[in-house]
Design an enzyme around this catalytic site. Structure first.
Site, PDB file in Angstrom:
ATOM      1  N   GLU A  27       1.227 -15.305  11.262  1.00  0.00           N
ATOM      2  CA  GLU A  27       0.717 -16.543  10.678  1.00  0.00           C
ATOM      3  C   GLU A  27       1.345 -16.840   9.314  1.00  0.00           C
ATOM      4  O   GLU A  27       0.781 -17.606   8.527  1.00  0.00           O
ATOM      5  CB  GLU A  27      -0.812 -16.466  10.581  1.00  0.00           C
ATOM      6  CG  GLU A  27      -1.463 -16.402  11.954  1.00  0.00           C
ATOM      7  CD  GLU A  27      -2.964 -16.179  11.869  1.00  0.00           C
ATOM      8  OE1 GLU A  27      -3.697 -17.158  11.813  1.00  0.00           O
ATOM      9  OE2 GLU A  27      -3.385 -15.014  11.869  1.00  0.00           O
ATOM     10  N   SER A 153      -4.387 -17.679  15.303  1.00  0.00           N
ATOM     11  CA  SER A 153      -3.600 -18.881  15.603  1.00  0.00           C
ATOM     12  C   SER A 153      -3.312 -19.056  17.089  1.00  0.00           C
ATOM     13  O   SER A 153      -2.336 -19.689  17.467  1.00  0.00           O
ATOM     14  CB  SER A 153      -2.280 -18.887  14.817  1.00  0.00           C
ATOM     15  OG  SER A 153      -2.550 -19.025  13.447  1.00  0.00           O
ATOM     16  N   TYR A 219      -1.377 -26.649  15.132  1.00  0.00           N
ATOM     17  CA  TYR A 219      -0.401 -26.871  14.065  1.00  0.00           C
ATOM     18  C   TYR A 219       0.706 -27.872  14.372  1.00  0.00           C
ATOM     19  O   TYR A 219       1.374 -28.330  13.471  1.00  0.00           O
ATOM     20  CB  TYR A 219       0.253 -25.538  13.670  1.00  0.00           C
ATOM     21  CG  TYR A 219      -0.745 -24.471  13.350  1.00  0.00           C
ATOM     22  CD1 TYR A 219      -1.618 -24.615  12.271  1.00  0.00           C
ATOM     23  CD2 TYR A 219      -0.843 -23.335  14.129  1.00  0.00           C
ATOM     24  CE1 TYR A 219      -2.541 -23.643  11.972  1.00  0.00           C
ATOM     25  CE2 TYR A 219      -1.776 -22.348  13.838  1.00  0.00           C
ATOM     26  CZ  TYR A 219      -2.612 -22.510  12.758  1.00  0.00           C
ATOM     27  OH  TYR A 219      -3.531 -21.541  12.467  1.00  0.00           O
ATOM     28  N   ARG A 258     -15.158 -18.657   8.026  1.00  0.00           N
ATOM     29  CA  ARG A 258     -15.431 -19.645   9.079  1.00  0.00           C
ATOM     30  C   ARG A 258     -15.919 -18.920  10.312  1.00  0.00           C
ATOM     31  O   ARG A 258     -15.345 -17.916  10.714  1.00  0.00           O
ATOM     32  CB  ARG A 258     -14.137 -20.361   9.420  1.00  0.00           C
ATOM     33  CG  ARG A 258     -14.188 -21.857   9.343  1.00  0.00           C
ATOM     34  CD  ARG A 258     -12.869 -22.439   9.809  1.00  0.00           C
ATOM     35  NE  ARG A 258     -12.619 -22.054  11.177  1.00  0.00           N
ATOM     36  CZ  ARG A 258     -11.413 -21.810  11.676  1.00  0.00           C
ATOM     37  NH1 ARG A 258     -10.335 -21.918  10.924  1.00  0.00           N
ATOM     38  NH2 ARG A 258     -11.284 -21.463  12.929  1.00  0.00           N
ATOM     39  N   ASP A 260     -16.701 -19.517  14.317  1.00  0.00           N
ATOM     40  CA  ASP A 260     -16.433 -20.466  15.401  1.00  0.00           C
ATOM     41  C   ASP A 260     -17.377 -20.220  16.569  1.00  0.00           C
ATOM     42  O   ASP A 260     -17.703 -19.068  16.874  1.00  0.00           O
ATOM     43  CB  ASP A 260     -14.986 -20.306  15.893  1.00  0.00           C
ATOM     44  CG  ASP A 260     -13.960 -20.560  14.790  1.00  0.00           C
ATOM     45  OD1 ASP A 260     -14.325 -21.172  13.777  1.00  0.00           O
ATOM     46  OD2 ASP A 260     -12.799 -20.132  14.955  1.00  0.00           O
ATOM     47  N   GLU A 273     -15.674 -16.140  17.359  1.00  0.00           N
ATOM     48  CA  GLU A 273     -14.964 -15.249  16.431  1.00  0.00           C
ATOM     49  C   GLU A 273     -15.234 -15.722  15.023  1.00  0.00           C
ATOM     50  O   GLU A 273     -15.772 -16.809  14.817  1.00  0.00           O
ATOM     51  CB  GLU A 273     -13.459 -15.269  16.710  1.00  0.00           C
ATOM     52  CG  GLU A 273     -12.820 -16.628  16.476  1.00  0.00           C
ATOM     53  CD  GLU A 273     -11.378 -16.532  15.998  1.00  0.00           C
ATOM     54  OE1 GLU A 273     -10.922 -15.433  15.624  1.00  0.00           O
ATOM     55  OE2 GLU A 273     -10.719 -17.574  15.951  1.00  0.00           O
ATOM     56  N   ASN A 275     -13.391 -15.939  10.948  1.00  0.00           N
ATOM     57  CA  ASN A 275     -12.162 -15.850  10.159  1.00  0.00           C
ATOM     58  C   ASN A 275     -12.545 -15.571   8.719  1.00  0.00           C
ATOM     59  O   ASN A 275     -13.304 -16.340   8.123  1.00  0.00           O
ATOM     60  CB  ASN A 275     -11.401 -17.173  10.245  1.00  0.00           C
ATOM     61  CG  ASN A 275     -10.914 -17.449  11.655  1.00  0.00           C
ATOM     62  OD1 ASN A 275      -9.910 -16.915  12.082  1.00  0.00           O
ATOM     63  ND2 ASN A 275     -11.664 -18.243  12.399  1.00  0.00           N
ATOM     64  N   GLY A 279      -7.676 -21.094   7.222  1.00  0.00           N
ATOM     65  CA  GLY A 279      -6.672 -22.040   6.730  1.00  0.00           C
ATOM     66  C   GLY A 279      -7.185 -22.848   5.554  1.00  0.00           C
ATOM     67  O   GLY A 279      -8.353 -23.230   5.496  1.00  0.00           O
TER      68      GLY A 279
HETATM   69  N1  LIG Z   1     -14.049 -17.513  25.968  1.00  0.00           N
HETATM   70  C1  LIG Z   1     -13.455 -18.685  25.735  1.00  0.00           C
HETATM   71  N2  LIG Z   1     -13.881 -19.815  26.370  1.00  0.00           N
HETATM   72  C2  LIG Z   1     -13.281 -21.018  26.111  1.00  0.00           C
HETATM   73  N3  LIG Z   1     -12.245 -21.173  25.271  1.00  0.00           N
HETATM   74  C3  LIG Z   1     -11.778 -20.080  24.637  1.00  0.00           C
HETATM   75  C4  LIG Z   1     -12.354 -18.788  24.826  1.00  0.00           C
HETATM   76  N4  LIG Z   1     -11.680 -17.909  24.066  1.00  0.00           N
HETATM   77  C5  LIG Z   1     -10.726 -18.616  23.430  1.00  0.00           C
HETATM   78  N5  LIG Z   1     -10.767 -19.910  23.762  1.00  0.00           N
HETATM   79  C6  LIG Z   1      -9.847 -20.968  23.281  1.00  0.00           C
HETATM   80  O1  LIG Z   1      -8.730 -20.360  22.669  1.00  0.00           O
HETATM   81  C7  LIG Z   1      -8.685 -20.648  21.261  1.00  0.00           C
HETATM   82  C8  LIG Z   1      -8.228 -19.436  20.474  1.00  0.00           C
HETATM   83  O2  LIG Z   1      -9.086 -18.340  20.729  1.00  0.00           O
HETATM   84  P1  LIG Z   1      -9.721 -17.485  19.576  1.00  0.00           P
HETATM   85  O3  LIG Z   1     -10.542 -16.432  20.226  1.00  0.00           O
HETATM   86  O4  LIG Z   1     -10.407 -18.368  18.623  1.00  0.00           O
HETATM   87  O5  LIG Z   1      -8.463 -16.780  18.912  1.00  0.00           O
HETATM   88  P2  LIG Z   1      -7.634 -17.083  17.569  1.00  0.00           P
HETATM   89  O6  LIG Z   1      -7.996 -16.000  16.630  1.00  0.00           O
HETATM   90  O7  LIG Z   1      -6.210 -16.989  17.960  1.00  0.00           O
HETATM   91  O8  LIG Z   1      -8.050 -18.431  17.061  1.00  0.00           O
HETATM   92  C9  LIG Z   1     -10.089 -21.087  20.927  1.00  0.00           C
HETATM   93  O9  LIG Z   1     -10.057 -21.904  19.790  1.00  0.00           O
HETATM   94  C10 LIG Z   1     -10.512 -21.805  22.207  1.00  0.00           C
HETATM   95  O10 LIG Z   1      -9.948 -23.103  22.282  1.00  0.00           O
HETATM   96 MG   LIG Z   2      -9.915 -19.098  16.716  1.00  0.00          MG
END
Ligand SMILES: Nc1ncnc2c1ncn2[C@@H]1O[C@H](COP(=O)(O)OP(=O)(O)O)[C@@H](O)[C@H]1O
Ligand SMILES: [Mg+2]
Length: 320
Positions: A27, A153, A219, A258, A260, A273, A275, A279
């Site tokens: 990143e 990311s 991005y 943050r 999510d 998750e 953060n 950002g």
């Molecule tokens: N279990 C899930 N169900 C639906 N969408 C998901 C799921 N896991 C990840 N995503 C999608 O993938 C994106 C990135 O996953 P995430 O776990 O937030 O990892 P990162 O740390 O790369 O942001 C999320 O913002 C969402 O759009």
């Molecule tokens: Mg994420």
């Protein structure tokens, strides 16, 4: 109120400030954008702030600073490593400490902690080269998400839609981190809660035009929609903000960050998750949420940094 000029009374109490940016994680580029935006804000507020890129500069040189704004994302910056170094040097820094950063960076550990604390998170399984891929597909259902535990990311993430595609998705994720998780798909909407101090900011709804909120949507494209107000009822928003703070605290996080979450079609929410060093470009999510709460970008940056004045003595006690 903090003003947009160089007479901010806080500015001088910060001393000499390093903005840590760049670094060597996947990143890096985003971190440079965050760090430059933070640096510009601090300079506008009259702070004696300087950019510090650990890729080009030896970390030892950071001893010349009074405090650090961490604008690194991903490995080294968000995983507790740089926090440990700064603790050792007794230099106060923004955001979470060593342990919370390490746990927060690791999606698997975060989910274990959350499960313990009663924070609802999508069902998941660890995946490795010897896994029974068919069984995982059956247990979690399709589509499912496969992701490296320690990355960000959306790097290395696949939405697996067809039987037999899990193994390939695993291999892709494993290039980023040997620890890989498969996760149940939650498909009713994506949201984020910015945390500033002890306060949850207004929730932002994220509506990507891509299959999910992938690297491109984050991005590269400019058609991802961000809605704030997020469209949830006031009562539900307040309930989720409270839970998001609890989810943040369950990991031991501090300062800002943050959290999510996803919503399913039935309207149940699941924490995805968190953060610990999100950002900070002027179009990032925490600045967007802060703005909705009446806090402009410069004020946000100053408030985050001001928390290093309060926690200074606390952090020093954590050393060792
Ligand atoms: N279990 C899930 N169900 C639906 N969408 C998901 C799921 N896991 C990840 N995503 C999608 O993938 C994106 C990135 O996953 P995430 O776990 O937030 O990892 P990162 O740390 O790369 O942001 C999320 O913002 C969402 O759009
Ligand atoms: Mg994420």
């Amino acid at each position: 109120m903090l003003n947009d000029h160089k007479n901010n009374p806080l500015a001088k109490s910060f001393g000499k400030v390093a903005v840590l940016l760049g670094g060597e994680s996947g990143e890096r580029e985003i971190s440079i954008q965050s760090g430059e935006a933070v640096l510009a804000a601090l300079l506008r507020q009259g702070v004696d702030a300087h950019r510090f890129d650990p890729k080009d500069q030896e970390m030892e040189a950071i001893t010349g600073f009074d405090r650090v704004f961490i604008a690194l994302h991903g490995r080294f910056g968000e995983d507790g490593t740089v926090q440990r170094t700064l603790d050792g040097m007794r230099i106060p820094y923004t955001g979470s400490g060593v342990t919370a950063s390490a746990i927060g960076m690791d999606k698997w550990q975060t989910k274990l902690k959350w499960a313990e604390a009663g924070v609802v998170t999508p069902a998941f399984e660890l995946v490795n080269a010897e896994s029974d891929f068919d069984a995982i597909e059956k247990n979690l259902g399709l589509p499912l998400f496969v992701k490296p535990a320690n990355e960000g990311s959306s790097i290395g993430i696949t939405k697996v839609k067809k039987t037999g595609e899990l193994e390939k998705a695993y291999q892709l994720a494993a290039q980023a981190d040997p620890l890989v998780i498969a996760e149940q798909n939650i498909g009713g909407g994506e949201y984020t809660v910015g945390i500033l101090g002890k306060r949850a900011l207004p929730i932002v709804k994220i509506v990507p035009k891509t299959e999910f909120y992938d690297y491109e949507a984050k991005y590269e494209r400019d058609d991802t929609e961000y809605l704030c107000p997020c469209g949830l009822s006031e009562a539900l928003e307040a309930k989720i903000q409270k839970e998001a703070l609890a989810a943040f605290n369950a990991i031991g996080c501090q300062g800002w960050g943050r959290v999510d979450f996803l919503m399913d079609e039935a309207g149940h929410h699941y924490f995805l998750e968190l953060n610990t060093s999100p950002g900070m470009t002027d179009h990032s999510l925490v600045p967007m949420a802060a703005k909705a709460a009446g806090i402009n970008f410069d004020e946000l940056v100053m408030q985050i940094l001001a928390m290093t004045l309060e926690t200074q003595s606390e952090e020093i006690q954590h050393v060792g």
